[in-house]
Scaffold this motif. Structure first.
Motif, PDB file in Angstrom:
ATOM      1  N   MET A   1      46.925 -46.597  -2.611  1.00 11.45           N
ATOM      2  CA  MET A   1      47.345 -46.331  -3.995  1.00 11.45           C
ATOM      3  C   MET A   1      48.799 -45.860  -4.004  1.00 11.45           C
ATOM      4  O   MET A   1      49.183 -45.024  -3.190  1.00 11.45           O
ATOM      5  CB  MET A   1      46.467 -45.247  -4.633  1.00 11.45           C
ATOM      6  N   GLN A   2      49.573 -46.417  -4.923  1.00 14.70           N
ATOM      7  CA  GLN A   2      50.962 -45.979  -5.045  1.00 14.70           C
ATOM      8  C   GLN A   2      51.023 -44.535  -5.523  1.00 14.70           C
ATOM      9  O   GLN A   2      51.860 -43.749  -5.073  1.00 14.70           O
ATOM     10  CB  GLN A   2      51.716 -46.868  -6.029  1.00 14.70           C
ATOM     11  N   TYR A   3      50.105 -44.179  -6.442  1.00 14.20           N
ATOM     12  CA  TYR A   3      50.081 -42.834  -7.006  1.00 14.20           C
ATOM     13  C   TYR A   3      48.835 -42.094  -6.527  1.00 14.20           C
ATOM     14  O   TYR A   3      47.786 -42.696  -6.289  1.00 14.20           O
ATOM     15  CB  TYR A   3      50.089 -42.891  -8.529  1.00 14.20           C
ATOM     16  N   ARG A   4      48.977 -40.812  -6.399  1.00 15.58           N
ATOM     17  CA  ARG A   4      47.857 -39.946  -5.999  1.00 15.58           C
ATOM     18  C   ARG A   4      47.569 -38.903  -7.077  1.00 15.58           C
ATOM     19  O   ARG A   4      46.427 -38.633  -7.410  1.00 15.58           O
ATOM     20  CB  ARG A   4      48.208 -39.259  -4.673  1.00 15.58           C
ATOM     21  N   HIS A   5      48.639 -38.322  -7.627  1.00 16.44           N
ATOM     22  CA  HIS A   5      48.514 -37.278  -8.641  1.00 16.44           C
ATOM     23  C   HIS A   5      48.928 -37.832 -10.011  1.00 16.44           C
ATOM     24  O   HIS A   5      50.028 -38.365 -10.163  1.00 16.44           O
ATOM     25  CB  HIS A   5      49.391 -36.077  -8.299  1.00 16.44           C
ATOM     26  N   GLY A 116      37.034 -40.499 -16.468  1.00 13.72           N
ATOM     27  CA  GLY A 116      35.975 -40.708 -15.486  1.00 13.72           C
ATOM     28  C   GLY A 116      36.306 -41.837 -14.520  1.00 13.72           C
ATOM     29  O   GLY A 116      36.080 -41.729 -13.304  1.00 13.72           O
ATOM     30  N   TYR A 117      36.863 -42.898 -15.052  1.00 17.30           N
ATOM     31  CA  TYR A 117      37.271 -44.052 -14.243  1.00 17.30           C
ATOM     32  C   TYR A 117      38.320 -43.638 -13.201  1.00 17.30           C
ATOM     33  O   TYR A 117      38.211 -43.989 -12.014  1.00 17.30           O
ATOM     34  CB  TYR A 117      37.821 -45.134 -15.167  1.00 17.30           C
ATOM     35  N   LEU A 118      39.325 -42.903 -13.639  1.00 23.35           N
ATOM     36  CA  LEU A 118      40.402 -42.493 -12.737  1.00 23.35           C
ATOM     37  C   LEU A 118      39.894 -41.505 -11.688  1.00 23.35           C
ATOM     38  O   LEU A 118      40.293 -41.569 -10.523  1.00 23.35           O
ATOM     39  CB  LEU A 118      41.542 -41.875 -13.543  1.00 23.35           C
ATOM     40  N   GLN A 119      39.019 -40.611 -12.107  1.00 22.71           N
ATOM     41  CA  GLN A 119      38.456 -39.639 -11.176  1.00 22.71           C
ATOM     42  C   GLN A 119      37.624 -40.350 -10.099  1.00 22.71           C
ATOM     43  O   GLN A 119      37.725 -40.033  -8.915  1.00 22.71           O
ATOM     44  CB  GLN A 119      37.607 -38.627 -11.935  1.00 22.71           C
ATOM     45  N   GLU A 120      36.840 -41.319 -10.510  1.00 22.76           N
ATOM     46  CA  GLU A 120      35.998 -42.063  -9.570  1.00 22.76           C
ATOM     47  C   GLU A 120      36.836 -42.878  -8.585  1.00 22.76           C
ATOM     48  O   GLU A 120      36.420 -43.106  -7.440  1.00 22.76           O
ATOM     49  CB  GLU A 120      35.048 -42.984 -10.338  1.00 22.76           C
ATOM     50  N   LYS A 121      38.022 -43.307  -8.999  1.00 20.59           N
ATOM     51  CA  LYS A 121      38.906 -44.067  -8.114  1.00 20.59           C
ATOM     52  C   LYS A 121      39.640 -43.169  -7.116  1.00 20.59           C
ATOM     53  O   LYS A 121      40.339 -43.669  -6.236  1.00 20.59           O
ATOM     54  CB  LYS A 121      39.925 -44.862  -8.944  1.00 20.59           C
ATOM     55  N   GLY A 122      39.480 -41.848  -7.266  1.00 14.36           N
ATOM     56  CA  GLY A 122      40.052 -40.934  -6.291  1.00 14.36           C
ATOM     57  C   GLY A 122      41.372 -40.314  -6.673  1.00 14.36           C
ATOM     58  O   GLY A 122      41.988 -39.595  -5.876  1.00 14.36           O
ATOM     59  N   TYR A 123      41.840 -40.566  -7.894  1.00 11.95           N
ATOM     60  CA  TYR A 123      43.061 -39.914  -8.352  1.00 11.95           C
ATOM     61  C   TYR A 123      42.793 -38.430  -8.604  1.00 11.95           C
ATOM     62  O   TYR A 123      41.688 -38.038  -8.972  1.00 11.95           O
ATOM     63  CB  TYR A 123      43.559 -40.561  -9.643  1.00 11.95           C
ATOM     64  N   ILE A 124      43.824 -37.613  -8.422  1.00 13.56           N
ATOM     65  CA  ILE A 124      43.752 -36.192  -8.744  1.00 13.56           C
ATOM     66  C   ILE A 124      44.456 -35.997 -10.084  1.00 13.56           C
ATOM     67  O   ILE A 124      45.646 -36.315 -10.213  1.00 13.56           O
ATOM     68  CB  ILE A 124      44.414 -35.333  -7.646  1.00 13.56           C
ATOM     69  N   SER A 180      57.111 -39.067  -5.311  1.00 15.23           N
ATOM     70  CA  SER A 180      56.794 -40.436  -4.905  1.00 15.23           C
ATOM     71  C   SER A 180      55.328 -40.805  -5.119  1.00 15.23           C
ATOM     72  O   SER A 180      54.994 -41.985  -5.229  1.00 15.23           O
ATOM     73  CB  SER A 180      57.160 -40.652  -3.432  1.00 15.23           C
ATOM     74  N   ASN A 181      54.435 -39.787  -5.178  1.00 13.89           N
ATOM     75  CA  ASN A 181      53.015 -40.105  -5.347  1.00 13.89           C
ATOM     76  C   ASN A 181      52.456 -39.597  -6.679  1.00 13.89           C
ATOM     77  O   ASN A 181      51.254 -39.441  -6.840  1.00 13.89           O
ATOM     78  CB  ASN A 181      52.177 -39.559  -4.176  1.00 13.89           C
ATOM     79  N   SER A 182      53.357 -39.355  -7.643  1.00 11.20           N
ATOM     80  CA  SER A 182      52.938 -38.783  -8.926  1.00 11.20           C
ATOM     81  C   SER A 182      53.468 -39.610 -10.089  1.00 11.20           C
ATOM     82  O   SER A 182      54.501 -40.278  -9.979  1.00 11.20           O
ATOM     83  CB  SER A 182      53.447 -37.343  -9.064  1.00 11.20           C
TER      84      SER A 182
END
Length: 231
Positions: A1-5, A116-124, A180-182
């Protein structure tokens, strides 16, 4: 994933501030019987309140007035437009408004689904908001979305306001994120998008009202579901 947060704005982005504030103000209008004080139509009062609230928030964002003055003067000036001046009542209504408003729970369509979708995909997920700390916490609880977010950064806690770079720096430091990850997601071009740019973040402009952008975000969406195409 390009983004994490993922950093979300709350009011006007997820939480339907206009609908909720209008409902809360209507409660105050009825409770205080303003129709008997020369303010015959609620919609007229709401229009004047909205006008003064917008101007006062601009002054607050620039550090020209304090929170307390913002809270009661928007009531006072709105009533003054109807040639009714009562500072004591204005101060009381300012307090009561912030008691009533957070209990309203209207969200924009697809808010729960996308979070919910974003949370399930592992984003914080986090929030960056210029709203008041206790008020924003109450809104999250009453609208049942608090569980989606790891951190909420407010202007009170960070001692800064969007679009100032300092509130974003505070948020990155508090969450352990980096530029870079936000990504910043919000509806306000001047506060959210320019603020994100100031901090070196990619941005998503949530254009609920189909506004003409005067600042160029990284992405533009017109409905929250469209985040699924980006993230």
């Amino acid at each position: 994933m390009q983004y994490r947060h993922l950093f979300f704005d709350l009011d006007h982005t997820l939480w339907d501030f206009d609908t909720n504030s209008k409902e809360a103000l209507k409660d105050l209008y009825d409770i205080n019987q303003l129709h008997q004080k020369g303010i015959e139509q609620f919609d007229d009062f709401f229009e004047r309140y909205s006008f003064h609230n917008h101007l006062l928030w601009e002054r607050y964002a620039k550090g020209q007035i304090k929170q307390d003055e913002l809270r009661w003067k928007r009531m006072y000036l709105a009533m003054l437009d109807f040639k009714f001046a009562d500072e004591k009542l204005s101060r009381s209504m300012g307090v009561d408004f912030l008691d009533i408003l957070p209990n309203k729970n209207k969200l924009f369509p697809y808010t729960h689904e996308i979070l919910g979708y974003l949370q399930e995909k592992g984003y914080i997920l986090h929030l960056i908001t210029n709203g008041f700390e206790k008020v924003q916490q109450h809104k999250l609880a009453k609208s049942n979305i608090a569980n989606y977010f790891t951190e909420m950064i407010t202007s009170e806690v960070s001692n800064s306001l969007k679009p100032n770079k300092e509130i974003f720096d505070y948020a990155l430091n508090k969450t352990g994120a980096n530029t870079s990850n936000s990504i910043m997601i919000g509806d306000n071009l001047d506060a959210d998008i320019q603020g994100g740019i100031n901090a070196g973040l990619d941005t998503v402009f949530v254009n609920h009202i189909n506004a003409a952008p005067h600042i160029q975000p990284t992405y533009t969406i017109f409905h929250l579901k469209e985040l699924e195409q980006i993230l």
